[in-house]
Write a protein that holds these residues in place. Sequence first.
Motif, short mmCIF file in Angstrom:
data_model
loop_
_atom_site.label_atom_id
_atom_site.label_comp_id
_atom_site.label_asym_id
_atom_site.label_seq_id
_atom_site.Cartn_x
_atom_site.Cartn_y
_atom_site.Cartn_z
N ASP A 145 0.86 -1.18 0.00
CA ASP A 145 0.00 0.00 0.00
C ASP A 145 0.90 1.24 0.00
O ASP A 145 1.48 1.58 1.02
CB ASP A 145 -0.90 -0.03 1.23
CG ASP A 145 -1.82 1.18 1.34
OD1 ASP A 145 -1.77 2.06 0.47
OD2 ASP A 145 -2.58 1.22 2.32
N TYR B 123 2.26 5.69 -5.88
CA TYR B 123 1.56 6.66 -5.03
C TYR B 123 2.15 8.05 -5.19
O TYR B 123 1.42 9.03 -5.35
CB TYR B 123 1.61 6.23 -3.56
CG TYR B 123 0.95 7.23 -2.66
CD1 TYR B 123 -0.44 7.38 -2.66
CD2 TYR B 123 1.70 8.08 -1.86
CE1 TYR B 123 -1.05 8.33 -1.85
CE2 TYR B 123 1.09 9.03 -1.06
CZ TYR B 123 -0.28 9.15 -1.06
OH TYR B 123 -0.89 10.10 -0.27
N ALA C 80 5.02 0.34 -5.33
CA ALA C 80 3.81 0.91 -4.73
C ALA C 80 4.06 2.35 -4.29
O ALA C 80 3.20 3.23 -4.49
CB ALA C 80 3.35 0.06 -3.55
#
Length: 101
Positions: A19, A95, A91
């Motif tokens: 994440d 982002y 990731a």
Amino acid sequence: MKKLVLICLFSVASLMAADGAALYKKCAVCHGAAGDKIPPGSKATTTVNSLSKDKIVEDLKGYKAKTLNQFGAGPLMFAQAANLSEADMIALADYIVTLKK
């Protein structure tokens, strides 16, 4: 039965996916919530949110390998990147590029 196994595998894989937003919380301390800050004491002239995804991943890999020491940030970034997996780096890069204005 095969469909059920595939669905379970994809579900587990998505739960295990890195994440980027959660990982970036540690980065935000120095780079700012929007990636628009020059870290304190750094000689950088660009912000992380101005970099391409490929450049972010490349730099993180260099810091993890301790082969990159730019802007005087090497020792700090070595520690930050030490435990990042390649999936984490991707990731994070995915982002960070969303923070561009």
